[in-house]
Design an enzyme around this catalytic site. Structure first.
Site, mmCIF file in Angstrom:
data_model
loop_
_atom_site.group_PDB
_atom_site.id
_atom_site.type_symbol
_atom_site.label_atom_id
_atom_site.label_comp_id
_atom_site.label_asym_id
_atom_site.label_seq_id
_atom_site.Cartn_x
_atom_site.Cartn_y
_atom_site.Cartn_z
ATOM 1 C CE LYS A 253 -4.233 1.594 2.130
ATOM 2 N NZ LYS A 253 -5.420 1.194 2.890
ATOM 3 C CD GLU B 147 -19.578 -0.882 8.589
ATOM 4 O OE1 GLU B 147 -19.715 -2.027 8.110
ATOM 5 O OE2 GLU B 147 -18.698 -0.086 8.185
ATOM 6 N NE ARG C 1 -23.060 -2.611 3.524
ATOM 7 C CZ ARG C 1 -21.888 -2.993 3.055
ATOM 8 N NH1 ARG C 1 -21.012 -3.565 3.849
ATOM 9 N NH2 ARG C 1 -21.583 -2.782 1.800
HETATM 10 C C1 TPP Z 1 -19.132 -0.678 4.813
HETATM 11 C C2 TPP Z 1 -17.907 0.193 4.843
HETATM 12 N N1 TPP Z 1 -17.328 0.476 6.034
HETATM 13 C C3 TPP Z 1 -16.227 1.265 6.071
HETATM 14 C C4 TPP Z 1 -15.680 1.766 4.929
HETATM 15 C C5 TPP Z 1 -14.504 2.732 4.970
HETATM 16 N N2 TPP Z 1 -13.332 2.188 4.291
HETATM 17 C C6 TPP Z 1 -12.980 2.599 3.057
HETATM 18 S S1 TPP Z 1 -11.615 1.844 2.497
HETATM 19 C C7 TPP Z 1 -11.448 0.971 3.899
HETATM 20 C C8 TPP Z 1 -10.306 0.009 4.054
HETATM 21 C C9 TPP Z 1 -10.395 -1.054 3.050
HETATM 22 O O1 TPP Z 1 -9.333 -1.938 3.209
HETATM 23 P P1 TPP Z 1 -8.973 -2.908 2.026
HETATM 24 O O2 TPP Z 1 -10.195 -3.470 1.435
HETATM 25 O O3 TPP Z 1 -7.967 -3.875 2.521
HETATM 26 O O4 TPP Z 1 -8.367 -1.955 0.918
HETATM 27 P P2 TPP Z 1 -7.040 -1.051 0.975
HETATM 28 O O5 TPP Z 1 -7.477 0.326 1.332
HETATM 29 O O6 TPP Z 1 -6.102 -1.633 1.978
HETATM 30 O O7 TPP Z 1 -6.500 -1.115 -0.400
HETATM 31 C C10 TPP Z 1 -12.457 1.285 4.816
HETATM 32 C C11 TPP Z 1 -12.590 0.716 6.167
HETATM 33 C C12 TPP Z 1 -16.327 1.453 3.719
HETATM 34 N N3 TPP Z 1 -15.894 1.939 2.561
HETATM 35 N N4 TPP Z 1 -17.419 0.660 3.708
#
Ligand code: TPP
Length: 633
Positions: free
Chosen positions: A284, A369, A397
C-alpha cells in the site's frame, strides 16, 4: 505540471493491451506520479491507488473490459483504472463538482459498472453479473472482482464467497492483499493472511506440485484445473488456502508489482472456467517513501506539500471528529461504564486517539458494522454504556441490528454518527443523508444533532445518562465553528434552544444548518424581516410545546436539515403537528432534494441542495410573500 508522455497516449485500454511489459512499467511510473501530484492538490485516496497500479495495468492488459466485467470493492482504488479508460484529462478535476468522481461511476464511463463506495459488495455483484451474462447467452464475458484483504473479510463478502463456489463458470476474485485496512487490519483473518504470505512464497514448489498431483489436498476440481496450467502457476496453487474450502481454486500469493508475473498468472487464470481466487500481494502506498512508510496517513489525505521527497501534511482546523474524540476521552475517564467501538474507521472517527488511551474499553472490530452494533447491544445488556461511533452512511449496514438487538430490547446503545449530511469530495456514495429517516421509526429512540463543540459535548453528556433506550447523535464532516453561545444550556429531552428571536417566521434548524439560518436571519433583518432561529436539537422527540406555541400564534415555520427532506426532521415536525390536530400548512421544509448530489465541496453541495444561507433566505422570502426587499423603517 509534469508531462506524462506514455499516459497521454493511452486513449483506451486497447492501448494497454498492445504494450510490452517494459512499456507497461514506464506507464506505471507515470501513473504513480500523476496520481500523487493530483492528490497533493485536491486530496483523495492515495496509498490504495499507488498499490494497485501494476495490478490494474495487468488486468487491462489481459482482459478486455469493454466486454469482460471488472467490479471494484469499495472502489477507492480505481484511479489507475480511470487513467487508462480515457479519463486522464479529467484527473485535474478529481473529486470536484462536474469533475471526476473518486469512486467508480457509471455516469463517467462504460468501464465503471457500479457506483460503489461501501465495502464488501464486489463478490456478490460479480456473481450476479456472471449469472446474468450466462443466462442471457453471454457467458463468454469474463468477470473479475477486485477486493482488498480487509474488505474480503466483511460479512457481505463472506456471503458472496459462500455462494461463489456454486457458480459453474469462470469468475476471478483478485484479492489485493496489502496487509492493511485504513489502519491496521483487525481480527483473526488478518493474522491468517500474514501466515499465508510467509508460508506460501517460500515453500518447496516442486513438493507442492507433487502433493497436488497426488490429489492429497485439493480434490478433483483442482486436479482438473491443474493439468491445464503452466509450471509456475501450478507451483503457485495455494492448496491450503482458506478460500479453497469455499470451492474456489486458490492461486498465490504472487507479487503484485511484478508486471511479468502478474500478466502471466492472469493469462493463465483467465482461461479457467471455474471460480478462482488469485491472491496478490501488494504494498500500500508503493512508489514514494512517505506514502509507503505511512499508508494510514496517506490512505485518503487532504491536500499536502511535497518537497525533497518528503510530504508535509497541512494541518487543518479542529474538526467535529476531534471534538468528539476529546469529549469521549473525558467521559471515559469519568465513567468506567463508557465503552467505544468503531468498525474499521479509527482515524476517521477520532477513535485512533481513544483506543491507545483505553485499550480495554475502546475497540476497532474491522469493517463489520453489523457486528459492531450487536457487540454494543451485548455490552449494553451487561450494564455498560456503549458509544458506537460509525459514519452515518456506514450505519446503514446495521439497521437490522439496531432494530432487533438494540431497539426491540430497549438497550441504551449510543450511536455517534460522524459525517452526517453532505460529505463533499467523496460524493453520493458517502453522504449521510438517511440516518434520521432510518432511525426515527424505532420506539424509544432519541435523535439529536450537534451544531458546535459545546452542543456536541452537551448532547454527549445527555446521552451518557440516557439509559432508558437507544439514542443517536449526528454531526457533520466540518470544522467546529466558534461556539454559538457564551453558555450552552444543557440538553433536555425534546427541547429546542432559542438562539435568536423574531415574530415573522421561525426557523427550526437541525444541527449544522443552524449557522446558515443565523446568517440568513442577519441578511433578512436588513430587509426588515424578523426571523426567529431555533437550534432544534432533537428530531425525536420534537419540541411539541414549541410547535404548539408557534402554530397557535400562526407563525410560519421553516425546518432546515442536512438530510433527505423526506422522512427527516421536517417530516417529524409535520407529523407531530398533524397528530396534535394543529395546522400544518404553515410548515415549510428544506432538506436534501430527491435526487443524487455528486462530488464537490460541501459548500457547493449545500448550495445545490438549497440549505445554505442563500437557500434559506430565499425560502423565507418566498414564504413571507415577496422576493423583493422591504423598505426598512
Ligand atoms: C461498509 C464500509 N465500512 C467502512 C468503509 C470505509 N473504508 C474505506 S476503504 C477501507 C479500508 C479497506 O481496506 P482494504 O479493502 O484492505 O483496501 P485497501 O485500502 O487496503 O486497499 C475502509 C474501512 C467502507 N468503505 N465501507
Amino acid at each position: 505540471m509534469k508531462t506524462y508522455p506514455s499516459l497521454e497516449n493511452i486513449a483506451s485500454p486497447a492501448d494497454v493491451r498492445r504494450m510490452s511489459i517494459a512499456e507497461l512499467g514506464e506507464l506505471a511510473a507515470e501513473m504513480r506520479q500523476a496520481i500523487c501530484e493530483q492528490v497533493s492538490v485536491s486530496g483523495g485516496h492515495l496509498a490504495p491507488n499507488l498499490g494497485v497500479v501494476e495490478l490494474t495495468l495487468a488486468l487491462h492488459h489481459v482482459f478486455d473490459f469493454s466486454h469482460d466485467r471488472l467490479l471494484f470493492d469499495v472502489g477507492h482504488q480505481c484511479y489507475p483504472h480511470k487513467l487508462v479508460t480515457g479519463r486522464f484529462a479529467s484527473l485535474g478535476k478529481l473529486r470536484q463538482r462536474d469533475g471526476m468522481s473518486g469512486f467508480p461511476e457509471p455516469r463517467e464511463s462504460e468501464y465503471d459498472l457500479f457506483s460503489v463506495g461501501h465495502a464488501g459488495t464486489a463478490v456478490s455483484t460479480a456473481i450476479g453479473m456472471a449469472r446474468g451474462d450466462m443466462l442471457r447467452g453471454e457467458g463468454d464475458r469474463r468477470v473479475v472482482a477486485l477486493v482488498g484483504d480487509s474488505s474480503i473479510v466483511n460479512g457481505l463478502s463472506m456471503e458472496g464467497l459462500n455462494n461463489a463456489g456454486t457458480l459453474g463458470r469462470q469468475l476471478l476474485v483478485v484479492l489485493n492483499d496489502n496487509g492493511m485496512s485504513i489502519g491496521l487490519p483487525q481480527g483473526a483473518l488478518s493474522h491468517y493472511f500474514d501466515k499465508v504470505r510467509v508460508d506460501h512464497r517460500f515453500i518447496d514448489l516442486k513438493h507442492r506440485a507433487r502433493e497436488i498431483l497426488e490429489g492429497r489436498t485439493a480434490g478433483k476440481l483442482v486436479e482438473e484445473v491443474y493439468h491445464r496450467l503452466g509450471d509456475t502457476t501450478k507451483a503457485a496453487l495455494a492448496h491450503t488456502h482458506l478460500f479453497e474450502h469455499f470451492g474456489l481454486v486458490c492461486i498465490g500469493p504472487i507479487d503484485g508489482h511484478d508486471l511479468g508475473e502478474l500478466v502471466h498468472m492472469l493469462e493463465e487464470v483467465s482461461r479457467i472456467d471455474r471460480p478462482v481466487l488469485l491472491h496478490v500481494k501488494t504494498q500500500k502506498g508503493r512508489g514514494f517513501d512517505f506514502t509507503a512508510e505511512n499508508p494510514t496517513a496517506f490512505h485518503s489525505p487532504k491536500p499536502f506539500r511535497v518537497s525533497g521527497g518528503n510530504a508535509e501534511m497541512i494541518s487543518g482546523p479542529r474538526s467535529f471528529t476531534s471534538a468528539y474524540a476529546d469529549a469521549l476521552i473525558d467521559m471515559m475517564e469519568d465513567d468506567e461504564r463508557v465503552v467505544a467501538v468503531t468498525a474499521g474507521m479509527p482515524d476517521g472517527t477520532g477513535l485512533d486517539k481513544v483506543i491507545p488511551r483505553f485499550p480495554e474499553r475502546a475497540f476497532d472490530v474491522g469493517i463489520a458494522e453489523s457486528h459492531a452494533v450487536d457487540m454494543c447491544a451485548g455490552m449494553a445488556k451487561t450494564g455498560l454504556r456503549p458509544f458506537a461511533t460509525i459514519y452515518s452512511t456506514f450505519l446503514q449496514r446495521a439497521v437490522d441490528q439496531i432494530f432487533q438487538e438494540v431497539a426491540l430490547q430497549g438497550l441504551p446503545v449510543r450511536f455517534c454518527l460522524d459525517r452526517a449530511g453532505l460529505v463533499g469530495g467523496d460524493g453520493a456514495v458517502h453522504h449521510g443523508f438517511l440516518d434520521v429517516a432510518l432511525l426515527r421509526g424505532f420506539p424509544k429512540m432519541t435523535l439529536m444533532a450537534a451544531c458546535d463543540e459545546p452542543t456536541l459535548r452537551a448532547a454527549l453528556a445527555f446521552m451518557r445518562e440516557l439509559d432508558s433506550g437507544p439514542s443517536a447523535l449526528r454531526y457533520p464532516r466540518e470544522e467546529v465553528p466558534a461556539p454559538l453561545e457564551d453558555e450552552t444550556p444543557p440538553f433536555e429531552l425534546g427541547r429546542a434552544n432559542l438562539l435568536a428571536d423574531g415574530g415573522d417566521l421561525a426557523v427550526l434548524a437541525y444541527g449544522f444548518p443552524v449557522h446558515h439560518a443565523l446568517a440568513a436571519r442577519a441578511e433578512l433583518a436588513e430587509e426588515g424581516y424578523e426571523v426567529a432561529v431555533y437550534d432544534a436539537r432533537f428530531a425525536k422527540p420534537v419540541d411539541l410545546a414549541l410547535l404548539r406555541g408557534l402554530a397557535e400564534a400562526r407563525t410560519p415555520i421553516l425546518t432546515v436539515e442536512d438530510h433527505h427532506r423526506d422522512g427527516g426532521f421536517g417530516t417529524a415536525v409535520l407529523e407531530a403537528l398533524n397528530d396534535e390536530g394543529l395546522e400544518t400548512s404553515a410548515v415549510h421544509r428544506l432538506g436534501l432534494p430527491d435526487r443524487w448530489i455528486y462530488q464537490g465541496s460541501r459548500t457547493d453541495q449545500q448550495h445545490e441542495a438549497g440549505i445554505d444561507s442563500a437557500g434559506i433566505a430565499d425560502e423565507i422570502r418566498r414564504v413571507l410573500g415577496t422576493r423583493t426587499a422591504r423598505v426598512v423603517g
